[in-house]
Scaffold this motif. Sequence first.
Motif, short mmCIF file in Angstrom:
data_model
loop_
_atom_site.label_atom_id
_atom_site.label_comp_id
_atom_site.label_asym_id
_atom_site.label_seq_id
_atom_site.Cartn_x
_atom_site.Cartn_y
_atom_site.Cartn_z
N TRP A 160 0.95 -1.06 -0.16
CA TRP A 160 -0.13 -0.24 0.59
C TRP A 160 1.01 1.31 -0.04
CZ3 TRP A 160 -5.06 -0.66 0.06
CH2 TRP A 160 -5.71 -2.02 0.08
N TYR A 161 0.82 2.55 -0.87
CA TYR A 161 1.31 3.15 -0.76
C TYR A 161 0.58 4.60 -0.46
CZ TYR A 161 4.70 0.01 -2.56
OH TYR A 161 5.58 -1.05 -2.35
N ARG A 162 0.47 5.80 -0.65
CA ARG A 162 0.57 6.58 -0.07
C ARG A 162 0.28 7.23 -1.76
NH1 ARG A 162 -1.11 8.83 4.80
NH2 ARG A 162 -0.24 8.05 6.22
N LYS A 163 1.34 7.31 -2.36
CA LYS A 163 1.50 7.72 -3.83
C LYS A 163 2.20 7.16 -4.38
CE LYS A 163 3.36 11.86 -2.36
NZ LYS A 163 4.76 13.26 -1.94
N GLU A 164 1.35 7.19 -6.53
CA GLU A 164 1.24 6.41 -7.45
C GLU A 164 3.46 6.26 -7.28
OE1 GLU A 164 -0.94 6.59 -10.11
OE2 GLU A 164 -1.60 8.21 -10.69
N ILE A 165 3.51 4.93 -7.81
CA ILE A 165 5.25 4.68 -8.25
C ILE A 165 5.07 4.51 -9.43
CG2 ILE A 165 6.85 2.94 -8.31
CD1 ILE A 165 5.47 3.91 -5.29
N LYS A 166 5.45 5.62 -10.32
CA LYS A 166 5.06 5.60 -12.14
C LYS A 166 6.69 5.18 -12.64
CE LYS A 166 1.82 8.82 -12.02
NZ LYS A 166 1.65 10.41 -12.87
N ASP A 167 7.94 5.26 -11.87
CA ASP A 167 9.25 5.10 -12.40
C ASP A 167 9.54 4.77 -11.13
OD1 ASP A 167 9.95 7.41 -11.82
OD2 ASP A 167 8.75 8.52 -13.89
N LEU A 224 -6.53 -5.51 8.43
CA LEU A 224 -6.05 -4.25 9.46
C LEU A 224 -5.58 -3.00 8.76
CD1 LEU A 224 -1.92 -5.66 8.89
CD2 LEU A 224 -3.32 -6.16 10.55
N GLY A 225 -6.21 -3.03 8.01
CA GLY A 225 -7.76 -1.66 7.77
C GLY A 225 -6.63 -0.49 7.11
N LEU A 226 -5.89 -0.70 6.39
CA LEU A 226 -4.32 -0.25 5.69
C LEU A 226 -5.23 0.76 3.76
CD1 LEU A 226 -1.62 -3.03 5.23
CD2 LEU A 226 -1.79 -1.01 7.20
N TYR A 227 -6.23 -0.15 3.22
CA TYR A 227 -6.76 0.61 2.72
C TYR A 227 -7.36 1.88 3.00
CZ TYR A 227 -11.62 -0.70 4.80
OH TYR A 227 -12.45 -0.68 5.10
N LYS A 228 -7.27 2.26 4.58
CA LYS A 228 -7.92 3.35 5.01
C LYS A 228 -7.40 4.74 5.37
CE LYS A 228 -10.93 0.95 8.12
NZ LYS A 228 -11.55 0.61 9.49
N VAL A 229 -5.79 4.10 4.73
CA VAL A 229 -5.24 5.54 4.52
C VAL A 229 -3.68 5.12 3.78
CG1 VAL A 229 -4.83 5.54 7.61
CG2 VAL A 229 -3.73 3.91 6.22
N ALA A 230 -4.23 4.66 2.39
CA ALA A 230 -3.19 4.74 1.21
C ALA A 230 -4.44 4.01 0.55
CB ALA A 230 -1.88 3.17 1.73
N LYS A 231 -4.00 4.24 -0.84
CA LYS A 231 -5.35 4.31 -1.35
C LYS A 231 -4.72 3.15 -2.77
CE LYS A 231 -5.56 8.18 -4.51
NZ LYS A 231 -6.68 8.86 -5.15
N TYR A 232 -3.49 3.10 -3.26
CA TYR A 232 -2.84 2.66 -4.61
C TYR A 232 -2.18 1.56 -3.71
CZ TYR A 232 -3.03 7.40 -6.71
OH TYR A 232 -3.82 8.05 -7.14
N TYR A 233 -2.86 0.24 -4.17
CA TYR A 233 -2.53 -1.16 -4.00
C TYR A 233 -1.18 -2.21 -5.22
CZ TYR A 233 -3.67 -5.63 -1.27
OH TYR A 233 -3.41 -6.67 -0.40
N TYR A 234 -0.11 -2.58 -5.11
CA TYR A 234 0.78 -2.44 -5.94
C TYR A 234 1.05 -3.74 -5.89
CZ TYR A 234 1.81 1.93 -7.96
OH TYR A 234 1.44 3.38 -8.22
N TYR A 235 1.28 -4.44 -7.06
CA TYR A 235 0.92 -6.02 -7.62
C TYR A 235 1.91 -6.02 -8.20
CZ TYR A 235 -1.84 -5.76 -11.28
OH TYR A 235 -3.07 -5.73 -12.22
#
Length: 363
Positions: A160-167, A224-235
Amino acid sequence: MNRRQFVKTAAIGAAASATIAAPAVAQSSPAIKWRLASSFPKSLDTLFASSEVFAKAVAEMTDNKFQIQVFAAGEIVPGLQAMDATTNGTVEMCHTACYYYLGKDPTFALLTGMPFGLNARMEDAWFTHGGGTELANDFLKKYNVISFPAGNTNAQMGGWYRKEIKDLADLQGLKFRVGGFAGRILSKLGVVPQQTAAGDIYPSLEKGTIDAVEWVGPYDDEKLGLYKVAKYYYYPAWWEGASMLHNLVNLEKWGELPPAYQAVLRTASTLQNDWLGSRYDSLNPAALKRLVAAGTQLRPFPQSVMEAAYKAAGEIYAEVSASNADFKKIYDSVVASRSDQYLWWQVAEYTYDTFMIRARSRS
């Protein structure tokens, strides 16, 4: 001899036989009580509950004579000290991820699952039939424990990340809760890895002590409720294409068990291993749907990040292998198994799954 005297004589003989036999039975099935320290909190009704499944099986197979009480992280020792408590005999055994003890020796990381390593079924094959368990236990003798595979999380999510990972530039200075060997690899890419126990993950992310966090996958992450404080979910979690957990048992306590109880403990660990992996497979799909419905943004890691991480991993493996014989022995075994396994998967498993994924989208 009359009938009454015969019956009396026979009864005396039977009583004598029972007296002789009873100690032997008692010795082979003694009443034993152990304590198991889990590295996980009770709120995770997957990881922690798997130990309860294990303990219940041990009790049932021994008519409740061998009882193992399960303690959550923090009840006896903190979650990341479960193996230490087993090594020194504070508890008889623990359920943990070996890569938590990476600071003692990088070899520990290989026993959970190395970045760009095996998937869950491949790990099962390697530990059970490829010499993995024997290699692990030869190494773990130094820490006064013996290991038994006891559950796999299967392929994990990338966090989970607060900001996008573009590069790659977006990784610079990122404070990321990540376990095991992945932290060393990500450090080469500019990430600042953090080791945080399960119970501290949410508050750390909420307060901004960390910028991103990986744990396991949709079901546990939702709890753990992580989606409540960070919306970007990477895989995907390239560092955990699989994550094998282990029951670690104090060697002296293991040696004191009757052979029948040793067999019970091995069998119950196998049951736990099967239970945990299949439970994650059954729970993750619905949890992922709920997370997306709640606003979670799914994102694949950019190819540039994947390629850079793969290159960095290879460099670190070469460095550590050059100076650590234990690491090299196990690493070489895993890599050889990975090569053969993917040859097979490329022919059958991958082609079948790829077709079915595409067919599903057309249904």
